[in-house]
Design an enzyme around this catalytic site. Structure first.
Site, PDB file in Angstrom:
ATOM      1  N   LYS A  11      -5.733   4.386  10.778  1.00 17.67           N
ATOM      2  CA  LYS A  11      -6.153   3.010  11.081  1.00 17.67           C
ATOM      3  C   LYS A  11      -5.838   2.674  12.557  1.00 17.67           C
ATOM      4  CE  LYS A  11      -5.531   1.412   6.301  1.00 17.67           C
ATOM      5  NZ  LYS A  11      -4.982   0.355   5.439  1.00 17.67           N
ATOM      6  N   TYR A  51     -14.456  -0.927   1.649  1.00 19.59           N
ATOM      7  CA  TYR A  51     -13.441  -1.402   0.701  1.00 19.59           C
ATOM      8  C   TYR A  51     -14.033  -1.885  -0.621  1.00 19.59           C
ATOM      9  CZ  TYR A  51      -9.481  -0.611   3.738  1.00 19.59           C
ATOM     10  OH  TYR A  51      -8.507  -0.001   4.501  1.00 19.59           O
ATOM     11  N   ARG A 116      -2.453  11.081  -1.305  1.00 16.63           N
ATOM     12  CA  ARG A 116      -1.880   9.767  -1.656  1.00 16.63           C
ATOM     13  C   ARG A 116      -0.347   9.856  -1.698  1.00 16.63           C
ATOM     14  NH1 ARG A 116      -4.852   4.921  -1.659  1.00 16.63           N
ATOM     15  NH2 ARG A 116      -3.423   4.088  -3.201  1.00 16.63           N
ATOM     16  N   THR A 122       1.069   1.333  -0.872  1.00 16.76           N
ATOM     17  CA  THR A 122       0.402   0.415   0.059  1.00 16.76           C
ATOM     18  C   THR A 122       1.357  -0.363   0.977  1.00 16.76           C
ATOM     19  OG1 THR A 122      -1.312   0.151  -1.619  1.00 16.76           O
ATOM     20  CG2 THR A 122      -1.274  -1.482   0.158  1.00 16.76           C
ATOM     21  N   ARG A 133       3.752   6.179   5.306  1.00 13.45           N
ATOM     22  CA  ARG A 133       3.974   4.732   5.372  1.00 13.45           C
ATOM     23  C   ARG A 133       5.448   4.372   5.283  1.00 13.45           C
ATOM     24  NH1 ARG A 133      -1.043   3.094   1.310  1.00 13.45           N
ATOM     25  NH2 ARG A 133      -2.713   3.042   2.863  1.00 13.45           N
ATOM     26  N   ASN A 153      -0.448  -0.355   7.739  1.00 15.69           N
ATOM     27  CA  ASN A 153       0.205   0.775   7.070  1.00 15.69           C
ATOM     28  C   ASN A 153      -0.361   2.124   7.513  1.00 15.69           C
ATOM     29  OD1 ASN A 153      -2.229   0.577   5.757  1.00 15.69           O
ATOM     30  ND2 ASN A 153      -1.375   0.005   3.776  1.00 15.69           N
ATOM     31  N   HIS A 156      -5.514   5.087   5.819  1.00 18.06           N
ATOM     32  CA  HIS A 156      -6.199   4.923   4.540  1.00 18.06           C
ATOM     33  C   HIS A 156      -6.326   6.289   3.890  1.00 18.06           C
ATOM     34  CE1 HIS A 156      -9.273   4.044   1.525  1.00 18.06           C
ATOM     35  NE2 HIS A 156      -9.852   5.162   1.933  1.00 18.06           N
ATOM     36  N   GLU A 167     -16.663   7.534  -0.582  1.00 19.08           N
ATOM     37  CA  GLU A 167     -16.207   7.206   0.772  1.00 19.08           C
ATOM     38  C   GLU A 167     -16.633   8.278   1.789  1.00 19.08           C
ATOM     39  OE1 GLU A 167     -12.237   4.578  -0.424  1.00 19.08           O
ATOM     40  OE2 GLU A 167     -11.966   6.522   0.521  1.00 19.08           O
TER      41      GLU A 167
HETATM   42  P1  ADP Z   1      -4.333   1.404  -0.324  1.00 20.61           P
HETATM   43  O1  ADP Z   1      -4.709   1.467   1.133  1.00 20.61           O
HETATM   44  O2  ADP Z   1      -2.905   1.821  -0.546  1.00 20.61           O
HETATM   45  O3  ADP Z   1      -5.299   2.135  -1.209  1.00 20.61           O
HETATM   46  P2  ADP Z   1      -5.547  -1.073  -1.289  1.00 20.61           P
HETATM   47  O4  ADP Z   1      -6.797  -0.290  -1.520  1.00 20.61           O
HETATM   48  O5  ADP Z   1      -5.018  -1.853  -2.439  1.00 20.61           O
HETATM   49  O6  ADP Z   1      -4.358  -0.137  -0.740  1.00 20.61           O
HETATM   50  O7  ADP Z   1      -5.768  -2.084  -0.077  1.00 20.61           O
HETATM   51  C1  ADP Z   1      -6.459  -1.675   1.073  1.00 20.61           C
HETATM   52  C2  ADP Z   1      -5.710  -2.132   2.306  1.00 20.61           C
HETATM   53  O8  ADP Z   1      -5.702  -3.546   2.358  1.00 20.61           O
HETATM   54  C3  ADP Z   1      -4.229  -1.742   2.365  1.00 20.61           C
HETATM   55  O9  ADP Z   1      -4.009  -0.441   2.821  1.00 20.61           O
HETATM   56  C4  ADP Z   1      -3.678  -2.791   3.301  1.00 20.61           C
HETATM   57  O10 ADP Z   1      -3.935  -2.473   4.669  1.00 20.61           O
HETATM   58  C5  ADP Z   1      -4.503  -4.019   2.935  1.00 20.61           C
HETATM   59  N1  ADP Z   1      -3.844  -4.877   1.923  1.00 20.61           N
HETATM   60  C6  ADP Z   1      -3.767  -4.656   0.594  1.00 20.61           C
HETATM   61  N2  ADP Z   1      -3.125  -5.668  -0.030  1.00 20.61           N
HETATM   62  C7  ADP Z   1      -2.786  -6.548   0.935  1.00 20.61           C
HETATM   63  C8  ADP Z   1      -2.095  -7.824   0.959  1.00 20.61           C
HETATM   64  N3  ADP Z   1      -1.650  -8.380  -0.161  1.00 20.61           N
HETATM   65  N4  ADP Z   1      -1.918  -8.433   2.131  1.00 20.61           N
HETATM   66  C9  ADP Z   1      -2.385  -7.887   3.274  1.00 20.61           C
HETATM   67  N5  ADP Z   1      -3.041  -6.718   3.342  1.00 20.61           N
HETATM   68  C10 ADP Z   1      -3.239  -6.041   2.190  1.00 20.61           C
HETATM   69 MG    MG Z   2      -7.295   1.732  -1.715  1.00 17.41          MG
END
Ligand code: ADP
Ligand code: MG
Length: 198
Positions: A11, A51, A116, A122, A133, A153, A156, A167
């Site tokens: 990112k 997303y 993962r 996350t 992370r 974080n 992705h 994706e």
């Molecule tokens: P991951 O990246 O671990 O698969 P998600 O798909 O749930 O997580 O969410 C996508 C991205 O959205 C996260 O990596 C993070 O950057 C952001 N995100 C998720 N939940 C939140 C939240 N509650 N507040 C702010 N940013 C969030």
């Molecule tokens: Mg995700």
């Protein structure tokens, strides 16, 4: 067993923190094979498509956020998962388009789960030590929500094999992915480990 492919995106915060090498190195040294890589500045529309590729993403991510707040004895910003992800998605569109990202496709047995595991959960506040992370960043839901931005974080990673397929299709053209042999595959996957001694 069949090999999987998974999408990893460093990112904008990962690129700005000069962590492209660290992140790539961790995926490389576990034995995964890099089959595609490019640097781009995504558009907001592209990030929204990315997303929402999984129709369940809005609900699952909203519920995950609410659960995390409650586990810490805190009050979530809303009890409605979709209201929460409405805000997250908008913030992600700002965050993920703020600078270049590095998109990569990694291949190997169990690639989706392995990546993962290495990337970690996350929220950096609760990501395990030893994960990308957990080791390189310190953000939390509480801080990012207070500041009205997406969680930083670093990377992705696709969540499931199905998500990975969709994706990769979105981020890469077929001819940008290369089928090739790595010499280490013989050690990782060969049944007999023969051919080492002369
Ligand atoms: P991951 O990246 O671990 O698969 P998600 O798909 O749930 O997580 O969410 C996508 C991205 O959205 C996260 O990596 C993070 O950057 C952001 N995100 C998720 N939940 C939140 C939240 N509650 N507040 C702010 N940013 C969030
Ligand atoms: Mg995700």
């Amino acid at each position: 067993m069949t090999k999987e492919r998974t999408l990893v995106v460093v990112k904008p915060d990962g690129v700005q923190r000069s962590l492209i090498g660290e992140i790539t190195g961790r995926l490389e040294r576990v034995g995964l094979k890099l089959v595609g890589i490019k640097m781009i500045v995504p558009t907001p529309e592209f990030i929204e498509t990315h997303y929402t590729i999984d129709p369940e993403w809005r609900r699952i991510t909203g519920e995950k956020t609410i659960k995390s707040y409650k586990e810490k004895g805190q009050i979530p910003p809303s009890e409605d998962p979709l209201e929460i992800t409405g805000v997250i998605l908008k913030n992600l569109m700002t965050f993920m388009t703020s600078g270049p990202v590095v998109a990569m496709v990694w291949e190997g047995v169990h690639a989706v789960k392995i990546v993962r595991k290495l990337v970690g959960s996350t929220e950096p506040l609760s990501s395990d030590v030893g994960t990308i992370r957990g080791d390189y960043v310190l953000d939390s839901y509480q801080l990012s929500d207070k500041d009205g931005r997406a969680i930083r974080n670093l990377a992705h990673a696709s969540g499931t094999v199905d998500e990975a397929t969709k994706e990769i299709d979105l981020w890469f053209e077929k001819d940008e992915l290369i089928d090739y042999r790595l010499v280490q595959d013989a050690i990782l996957y060969d049944v007999n480990m023969d051919g080492i001694l002369e």
